[in-house]
Each structure stands twice: as C-alpha cells, then as structure tokens.
Design a protein around this motif. Structure first.
Motif, PDB file in Angstrom:
ATOM      1  N   ASN B 121      19.819 -21.539   7.061  1.00 34.94           N
ATOM      2  CA  ASN B 121      20.268 -20.363   6.305  1.00 34.94           C
ATOM      3  C   ASN B 121      19.102 -19.643   5.608  1.00 34.94           C
ATOM      4  OD1 ASN B 121      22.271 -18.639   5.567  1.00 34.94           O
ATOM      5  ND2 ASN B 121      22.843 -19.788   3.715  1.00 34.94           N
ATOM      6  N   ILE B 122      18.043 -19.413   6.345  1.00 36.56           N
ATOM      7  CA  ILE B 122      16.887 -18.709   5.756  1.00 36.56           C
ATOM      8  C   ILE B 122      16.511 -17.461   6.570  1.00 36.56           C
ATOM      9  CG2 ILE B 122      15.841 -20.658   4.524  1.00 36.56           C
ATOM     10  CD1 ILE B 122      13.890 -20.891   6.970  1.00 36.56           C
ATOM     11  N   SER B 123      17.443 -17.001   7.400  1.00 41.10           N
ATOM     12  CA  SER B 123      17.130 -15.831   8.240  1.00 41.10           C
ATOM     13  C   SER B 123      16.706 -14.626   7.409  1.00 41.10           C
ATOM     14  CB  SER B 123      18.347 -15.448   9.085  1.00 41.10           C
ATOM     15  OG  SER B 123      18.687 -16.532   9.902  1.00 41.10           O
ATOM     16  N   ASP B 124      17.344 -14.479   6.243  1.00 45.16           N
ATOM     17  CA  ASP B 124      17.016 -13.326   5.380  1.00 45.16           C
ATOM     18  C   ASP B 124      15.635 -13.446   4.756  1.00 45.16           C
ATOM     19  OD1 ASP B 124      19.519 -12.534   5.946  1.00 45.16           O
ATOM     20  OD2 ASP B 124      20.398 -13.093   3.998  1.00 45.16           O
ATOM     21  N   LEU B 125      15.127 -14.664   4.758  1.00 42.90           N
ATOM     22  CA  LEU B 125      13.844 -14.888   4.063  1.00 42.90           C
ATOM     23  C   LEU B 125      12.637 -14.709   4.971  1.00 42.90           C
ATOM     24  CD1 LEU B 125      14.731 -18.164   2.080  1.00 42.90           C
ATOM     25  CD2 LEU B 125      14.923 -15.809   1.300  1.00 42.90           C
ATOM     26  N   LEU B 126      12.878 -14.594   6.273  1.00 37.98           N
ATOM     27  CA  LEU B 126      11.743 -14.622   7.212  1.00 37.98           C
ATOM     28  C   LEU B 126      10.685 -13.553   6.933  1.00 37.98           C
ATOM     29  CD1 LEU B 126      13.502 -15.482  10.590  1.00 37.98           C
ATOM     30  CD2 LEU B 126      12.065 -16.964   9.200  1.00 37.98           C
ATOM     31  N   GLY B 127      11.142 -12.389   6.489  1.00 36.14           N
ATOM     32  CA  GLY B 127      10.177 -11.305   6.232  1.00 36.14           C
ATOM     33  C   GLY B 127       9.657 -11.306   4.804  1.00 36.14           C
ATOM     34  N   LYS B 128      10.161 -12.231   3.998  1.00 37.12           N
ATOM     35  CA  LYS B 128       9.796 -12.250   2.582  1.00 37.12           C
ATOM     36  C   LYS B 128       8.462 -12.958   2.382  1.00 37.12           C
ATOM     37  CE  LYS B 128      12.268 -13.126  -1.741  1.00 37.12           C
ATOM     38  NZ  LYS B 128      13.446 -13.747  -2.335  1.00 37.12           N
ATOM     39  N   ASN B 129       7.745 -12.505   1.380  1.00 37.14           N
ATOM     40  CA  ASN B 129       6.473 -13.147   1.062  1.00 37.14           C
ATOM     41  C   ASN B 129       6.732 -14.546   0.501  1.00 37.14           C
ATOM     42  OD1 ASN B 129       3.827 -13.617  -0.082  1.00 37.14           O
ATOM     43  ND2 ASN B 129       3.545 -11.438   0.266  1.00 37.14           N
ATOM     44  N   ALA B 130       6.038 -15.538   1.008  1.00 36.65           N
ATOM     45  CA  ALA B 130       6.301 -16.918   0.585  1.00 36.65           C
ATOM     46  C   ALA B 130       6.070 -17.123  -0.908  1.00 36.65           C
ATOM     47  CB  ALA B 130       5.440 -17.882   1.390  1.00 36.65           C
ATOM     48  N   GLY B 131       5.211 -16.312  -1.478  1.00 36.44           N
ATOM     49  CA  GLY B 131       4.932 -16.441  -2.910  1.00 36.44           C
ATOM     50  C   GLY B 131       6.090 -15.980  -3.779  1.00 36.44           C
ATOM     51  N   LYS B 132       7.049 -15.295  -3.165  1.00 38.15           N
ATOM     52  CA  LYS B 132       8.163 -14.748  -3.958  1.00 38.15           C
ATOM     53  C   LYS B 132       9.447 -15.565  -3.788  1.00 38.15           C
ATOM     54  CE  LYS B 132       6.303 -10.122  -4.077  1.00 38.15           C
ATOM     55  NZ  LYS B 132       6.264  -8.830  -3.408  1.00 38.15           N
ATOM     56  N   LEU B 133       9.332 -16.729  -3.155  1.00 40.67           N
ATOM     57  CA  LEU B 133      10.535 -17.535  -2.930  1.00 40.67           C
ATOM     58  C   LEU B 133      10.874 -18.355  -4.172  1.00 40.67           C
ATOM     59  CD1 LEU B 133       9.780 -19.044   0.616  1.00 40.67           C
ATOM     60  CD2 LEU B 133      11.130 -17.008   0.088  1.00 40.67           C
ATOM     61  N   SER B 134      12.163 -18.613  -4.336  1.00 34.38           N
ATOM     62  CA  SER B 134      12.565 -19.538  -5.407  1.00 34.38           C
ATOM     63  C   SER B 134      12.273 -20.964  -4.927  1.00 34.38           C
ATOM     64  CB  SER B 134      14.048 -19.376  -5.693  1.00 34.38           C
ATOM     65  OG  SER B 134      14.795 -19.894  -4.602  1.00 34.38           O
ATOM     66  N   ARG B 135      12.383 -21.918  -5.828  1.00 32.32           N
ATOM     67  CA  ARG B 135      12.068 -23.301  -5.465  1.00 32.32           C
ATOM     68  C   ARG B 135      12.975 -23.807  -4.335  1.00 32.32           C
ATOM     69  NH1 ARG B 135       9.370 -27.701  -6.782  1.00 32.32           N
ATOM     70  NH2 ARG B 135      10.462 -29.686  -6.939  1.00 32.32           N
ATOM     71  N   GLY B 136      14.257 -23.480  -4.476  1.00 29.11           N
ATOM     72  CA  GLY B 136      15.216 -23.911  -3.468  1.00 29.11           C
ATOM     73  C   GLY B 136      14.928 -23.271  -2.115  1.00 29.11           C
ATOM     74  N   GLU B 137      14.636 -21.969  -2.137  1.00 26.77           N
ATOM     75  CA  GLU B 137      14.315 -21.259  -0.885  1.00 26.77           C
ATOM     76  C   GLU B 137      13.054 -21.852  -0.261  1.00 26.77           C
ATOM     77  OE1 GLU B 137      15.999 -16.762  -1.926  1.00 26.77           O
ATOM     78  OE2 GLU B 137      13.957 -17.310  -2.486  1.00 26.77           O
ATOM     79  N   GLY B 138      12.072 -22.134  -1.132  1.00 31.19           N
ATOM     80  CA  GLY B 138      10.810 -22.710  -0.661  1.00 31.19           C
ATOM     81  C   GLY B 138      11.037 -24.054   0.023  1.00 31.19           C
ATOM     82  N   MET B 139      11.944 -24.845  -0.558  1.00 35.89           N
ATOM     83  CA  MET B 139      12.224 -26.171   0.022  1.00 35.89           C
ATOM     84  C   MET B 139      12.831 -26.037   1.415  1.00 35.89           C
ATOM     85  SD  MET B 139      11.919 -29.334  -0.267  1.00 35.89           S
ATOM     86  CE  MET B 139      11.640 -29.951  -1.900  1.00 35.89           C
ATOM     87  N   LYS B 140      13.720 -25.042   1.567  1.00 40.96           N
ATOM     88  CA  LYS B 140      14.331 -24.822   2.887  1.00 40.96           C
ATOM     89  C   LYS B 140      13.269 -24.401   3.908  1.00 40.96           C
ATOM     90  CE  LYS B 140      18.658 -23.031   1.068  1.00 40.96           C
ATOM     91  NZ  LYS B 140      19.507 -21.839   1.060  1.00 40.96           N
ATOM     92  N   VAL B 141      12.343 -23.556   3.458  1.00 42.53           N
ATOM     93  CA  VAL B 141      11.284 -23.113   4.374  1.00 42.53           C
ATOM     94  C   VAL B 141      10.379 -24.296   4.738  1.00 42.53           C
ATOM     95  CG1 VAL B 141       9.310 -21.549   4.647  1.00 42.53           C
ATOM     96  CG2 VAL B 141      11.348 -20.752   3.473  1.00 42.53           C
ATOM     97  N   LEU B 142      10.114 -25.146   3.740  1.00 42.19           N
ATOM     98  CA  LEU B 142       9.298 -26.336   4.027  1.00 42.19           C
ATOM     99  C   LEU B 142       9.992 -27.213   5.059  1.00 42.19           C
ATOM    100  CD1 LEU B 142       8.059 -27.408   0.460  1.00 42.19           C
ATOM    101  CD2 LEU B 142       6.669 -26.507   2.309  1.00 42.19           C
ATOM    102  N   MET B 143      11.312 -27.302   4.921  1.00 44.49           N
ATOM    103  CA  MET B 143      12.087 -28.109   5.874  1.00 44.49           C
ATOM    104  C   MET B 143      11.958 -27.504   7.277  1.00 44.49           C
ATOM    105  SD  MET B 143      14.094 -30.645   6.460  1.00 44.49           S
ATOM    106  CE  MET B 143      14.877 -31.233   4.982  1.00 44.49           C
ATOM    107  N   ALA B 144      12.081 -26.174   7.349  1.00 41.58           N
ATOM    108  CA  ALA B 144      11.953 -25.501   8.647  1.00 41.58           C
ATOM    109  C   ALA B 144      10.563 -25.745   9.228  1.00 41.58           C
ATOM    110  CB  ALA B 144      12.199 -24.008   8.481  1.00 41.58           C
ATOM    111  N   ARG B 145       9.554 -25.691   8.363  1.00 42.57           N
ATOM    112  CA  ARG B 145       8.178 -25.899   8.818  1.00 42.57           C
ATOM    113  C   ARG B 145       7.998 -27.319   9.358  1.00 42.57           C
ATOM    114  NH1 ARG B 145       3.381 -25.013   4.574  1.00 42.57           N
ATOM    115  NH2 ARG B 145       3.834 -27.162   4.035  1.00 42.57           N
TER     116      ARG B 145
END
Lengths: 392, 244
Positions: B121-145
């Motif tokens: 559930n991070i499709s909306d975040l793909l174009g977002k700058n990683a520095g602007k993610l919340s902690r929870g969003e960042g964790m999801k991106v880390l999981m995807a990575r």
C-alpha cells in the motif's frame, strides 16, 4: 571484481545534483571566489599604478620661481595651481596631492645666496597622499641639487663644461612585488577550488552513508566494497573535475577584465595556461577526493567528519608554503610530494613555462597510486567489520 | 535452511572484551516464521546482523542452504528498523537503486516495484521524496526495499515499529502469505509478545546474549507452566511469576 558499478555512479551523481544548494555553494566557492578576489586586488593595484603614474605638482605661488616651474616641466610634471582653500581641503582629505608653497621673493633670495624656504603642505593621515608627497620631495631634491651644481659650476668651471647628471628613479619594484604576490595566489585559489569542489560530495558519500544509516544496504549487497567505493569516488571526481576545470578557465576572462595594461601584461593567462592548469589539477582533485572520502569513512560523528575535512583543507592549502622557504632549490621531496609539486608546476605555468609531459606523467602516476591506496582503505573502513568496530 | 551453530560474537568495548551473544544455535527453515524475542540488549540485532553477514562471527558457524553467509547475500533480505533511505531521492529512485545494487534485470524491476507497492500500500508514495515520509511510511518502503530482490530468507528487526494498526494487520497478512505461498523463511524480532505470538510458528528466546529457550508457543507455555506467551516470557526473563 568489477571496478565500477553504473547504478551506484548514477545514484551518486543524482544525489549530488539533488543537493543543489550545496552544489551551488561549492561551485560559487570553487569557480568565482578566485577570479573575484583577483579582480578586486587587481583593481586596488591598478589604482596604485594610476597613482604612481600621476605626475601632478600642485603649487601655490609658482609665479615666484620661474626656474622651479621649468624644472618641474622638465620632470614632465603637470603644474596645477592650488585652490585658495587648499589647507582646508587637505584637512578634509579632499586633495590627492600635497601642496608646494613657494613664498614671494623665493627666487631672488635663492640667487642672492640667502636661505630660501619651500614648504610642502601635506596630510600624513591621508595614505593616498604619501606616495605623491615622496615624488614631490624627489623633484624638489633634484631641483635643489641641480641649482647648487649650476651655481658652483658657474664659479669654478666654464658654463657648458659641466654635465648635469640627472638620475631618474622610476620605482616599479613595489608594484611588481605586489603583483607577483597577487598572481602567486592563483595556485592557492586553484588548490582551494580542488578541495571545495569535492569536499561535500566526498564526505557525503562516506560519512553520509553512516549518518543516514544507509551503509547497511551497501554492506549487505552482493557488490564488493571496493567497487562501491570506486563508483562513489568517480562520481565525486567527475563533479569536482568539471568544477575545477571551470575554475582554471575562469581566470582567462578574469585576466582580460583586469584593469591596467601593466597588470594585464604581467599576468599571461590564456587558454594554453588554463589547459595546462587543468591537466595539473585533475589528478590532484582525484587524490583530494580520495583523501576526503577517507576522512569521511574514518569519522564516527559529523563533528569528526567536518573537523578532519577542515584539517585536510588547511594542510593542503598551507603545505605549498614549505616550497617558499627556498624557492630556488627544488628537492626531490618537493618535486614528488603532491600539492607542493602541483603548486610549483602551477607557479611555472604562471611564469610562462609549461611542465614537461614527463613531469605531468609522474605526478599523475603518484596521484593515481595514492588515490587507489586511499580508496582501498576507504573500502576497508566501510566494510561491515570496520563499521561495527567503530560503533563500540 | 539457515543453520546457526554455536554462534558467538565478541567485541572490545573500552578495552574490555565483551560477548554480545554466545553459544546460540537455531534454524530458520523455508516456509516458516521464527520469532526472535528477548528484552532490550539481549542480542537480537547482533544475531540478525551475523545471519545477514554484516558482522563477523567470533565463534561458531552460520550457513544458508549449506553456503557460508558471505556468499549468500542474494538469498537474504535484512530489514533493520533503524535503517535509512536516501532522503534526496524519491521512493521509486530508492527502490531502483536497490534493484541496481542487486543487478536485477531492468524489465523486471518496474513490475516488481508496482507489485510490492500494491501489496504494501505505498503506490501513492512512489513519487514522494523519501525525506518527507512519516516513520510508518518509511518502514513500509524499507520493507519493499528488503523484498525487492526476492530473497528466500527475510530477517526483520522490529518491522512493526512505527506502524499504525491497519498497517500492522496488513503486514502480518503479507508476511504470512510470503511464508506460506512463497515459502520464504522469516526471522522476525519484536518486543511485542502478542505480535510475535500471532505471527510466529516457532520462537527463540534469548537473554543477555544466551539462548534461553526455543520451541512453539505451546511448548514454551507448557515448559514454563504459563497461560500465555507474555507470562512465559516474564517468568523466563525476569523471574516474575504473577502477571495481572
């Protein structure tokens, strides 16, 4: 083992360009500061030059001494009648020249062998007036000597048998000394440009990885750390190299914009010089990028990273002074030691000589070897074990 | 299967050698979720880093499908809750960079990113700058990575930290699917006992760098004569017998 990873190179370049504020700052420092300071100093020197060429005698009462008028005219001085309120103007520092006061009856007293007095009114608080006062004193001294010799010769020898020796002193030594100092600063500016152009990139690619806790993804990836480090270094060097090249070439328009023909002629800096400077500086930039990356890899806190980078910058800019102790003698240490040898090569280019391809080749080889060694050490520091040790 | 045999790591702290973990033996089979539990400073992260090949063993051995860990980086995905993203890059660029580090073929990468983005559930975040993610969003991106190179084994260090309830439920479902459908072997560490209890097929309890106990939740409850995992843990680690 591959030496380069295109993905890492691409990412590092992207990262450097995304941090556009740091890049602009770096570019401004590397490219603009040298030429701007050079132009500022050149402007100051040009005003010295203009002042040294200013041959004006501001006189009050020149009509009282026709012989002094003739003497000053022979000295190619332009005689200007001092304004009536010259004393007030001198006090207000509104005049650039001292005022010579010739009292009435000066010539008659002189000829009668009576003591005659000339007064130079000046304002020592005004530094601009000092040079002009000295010049006026020299003219007067020459005038007094000349008149005395004429009077004496008329008494002892026949007129015309006496040859008056006029010693013309055109003092350009101080100007030359100042200009050589200014142009001697160019290698320092260029070494600074090398350092500044790679500074933030080099520290960011090494210490930045630790600081942002992204080092683990590199450590756990299937790439050899040396490949990662070399790719990062190449990105830093490419950006630094472009900036340094522009910095070396930026002195070409700066030289053309310099005021005063004397100054322009004293600094021969055209495309040929800029090209050779670039050839000298690119290997040095590579080495300094490696050195700063090593400093970043060793640091465990941002203060340490900044401190060690600053120390490298300070040492690198000051170390060429070692070669100034005896500029005539070049030891093998000085000719092989990076930065010092680069400084000397740049000095030679500014003097109109070009470094031989052998000298350039040897310097490139030394820089390449040292850069390789530094990158190997960076890779060692950034591998998991080293990183772990620094944490404890 | 990941086999950990008598693993130990010693470091020198202020000139004194200290064992961070010692004599730990366990296994992470494919298709199973192993919960690694222990109080703060028990050595959970150290064990995970050893298995990920990020630190060197001082004693013992760790193998991944019979290979030494150093040669098995492609088989392992390690997610550390403190790991960071490249803040100047977008989420997509972060993921593309990870893909390039693992030499993933270009034609597969974009499809894989979209697949993971949908699942997490991070499709909306793909174009977002990683520095602007919340902690929870960042964790999801880390999981995807972590999942991008399709590792066979996942080492997840406190993956639910900073996630809201719905994200935790989604992640739980996602991990269970990974283990059952894709036969990934998962080692997950967490402070939250109820979380581990819901996820893990098997538990490894460590304390002060030593293995205290391992087995299924039922085994551990039975051996400690406790009603639930939390009580069992309190007894094992803190010798507290009455939990209200």
């Amino acid at each position: 083992m591959k030496l380069l990873h295109s993905g890492i190179l691409k990412k590092e370049l992207l990262d450097i360009f995304r941090d556009w504020r740091a890049l602009c700052f770096t570019a401004a420092i590397s490219i603009l500061v040298g030429p701007i300071i050079l132009l500022m100093i050149a402007n100051t020197l040009a005003s010295f030059e203009a002042r040294s060429e200013r041959r004006i005698a501001m006189v009050h009462g020149i009509e009282h001494s026709p012989s002094l008028r003739i003497h000053l005219q022979r000295e190619t001085a332009t005689i200007i009648e001092a304004p009536a309120d010259f004393e007030q103007l001198l006090k207000r520092m509104a005049l650039q020249d001292p005022v010579l006061i010739v009292p009435s009856g000066f010539e008659e007293k002189w000829r009668a062998g009576e003591p005659a007095e000339l007064t130079i009114m000046t304002n020592s608080a005004n530094s601009k007036i000092t040079a002009n006062t000295n010049r006026l004193k020299r003219w007067l001294s020459a005038f007094v000597n000349e008149r005395s010799m004429i009077e004496n010769s008329m008494q002892v020898t026949a007129m015309g048998a006496n040859e008056l020796v006029s010693v013309q002193e055109h003092d350009i030594s101080s100007l030359r000394a100042q200009t050589s100092k200014v142009f001697g600063m160019i290698p320092y500016f260029l070494i600074l440009a090398c350092l500044y152009s790679v500074w933030s990139g080099a520290v960011d690619t090494t210490f930045g990885e630790k600081d942002s806790r992204t080092l683990e993804i590199l450590q756990s990836s299937p790439n050899h750390m040396y490949t990662i480090v070399c790719s990062k270094w190449l990105a830093v060097w490419l950006v630094g190299g472009v900036l340094v090249t522009i910095a070396a070439w930026s002195f070409v328009p700066a030289q053309r914009m310099m005021p005063g023909e004397t100054l322009k002629s004293m600094l021969a800096y055209g495309p040929g010089e800029a090209f050779h400077m670039t050839m000298v500086l690119l290997p040095l930039t590579a080495l300094l990028a490696g050195l700063l990356m090593f400093a970043g890899s060793v640091a465990t806190t941002s203060k340490q990273a900044q401190g060690s980078a600053t120390a490298i910058m300070l040492v690198s800019t000051l170390i060429p002074l070692a070669g100034h102790i005896d500029p005539s003698e070049e030891t093998s240490f000085q000719s092989l030691m990076p930065v010092i040898s680069h400084h000397r090569m740049m000095g030679r280019i500014l003097e109109g000589g070009m470094p031989s391809y052998l000298t350039l080749g040897v310097e490139m080889l030394i820089c390449a070897l040292l850069t390789g060694l530094l990158l190997y050490m960076v890779a060692k520091r950034l591998t998991a074990q080293s990183y772990r040790r620094t944490k404890f | 299967m990941i086999k950990v045999t008598q693993a130990g790591r010693q470091v020198v702290s202020e000139k004194i050698p200290v064992w961070l973990i010692r004599e730990i033996s366990t296994q992470i089979p494919k298709g199973k979720i192993i919960g690694l539990v222990g109080p703060n400073g028990a050595g959970k992260t150290t064990l995970m880093r050893l298995i990920a090949g990020l630190d060197e063993l001082s004693e013992g051995d760790i193998s991944v499908d019979g290979m030494p860990v150093r040669s098995a980086s492609l088989s392992i995905g390690y997610l550390n809750e403190q790991a960071g993203l490249y803040h100047r890059l977008t989420v997509r660029e972060n993921l593309l960079y990870q893909a390039s580090l693992y030499h993933l073929p270009a034609h597969k990468v974009n499809r894989k990113i979209e697949e993971l983005a949908t699942a997490l559930n991070i499709s909306d975040l793909l174009g977002k700058n990683a520095g602007k993610l919340s902690r929870g969003e960042g964790m999801k991106v880390l999981m995807a990575r972590t999942l991008l190179h399709d590792p066979e084994y996942l080492l997840l260090d406190e993956p639910t930290n900073g996630l809201d309830l719905s994200a935790v439920i989604n992640l739980r479902k996602f991990l269970k699917n990974l283990a059952s459908d894709k036969q990934h072997g998962i080692l997950i560490s967490s402070h939250a006992m109820h979380e581990v209890q819901k996820l893990a097929d098997y538990l490894v309890v460590i304390h002060q760098g030593r293995l205290l106990m391992q087995g299924t939740t039922q085994d551990i409850c039975l051996l400690t004569q406790s009603d639930n995992l939390e009580a069992a843990f309190a007894k094992l680690v803190y010798q507290i017998t009455d939990i209200e």
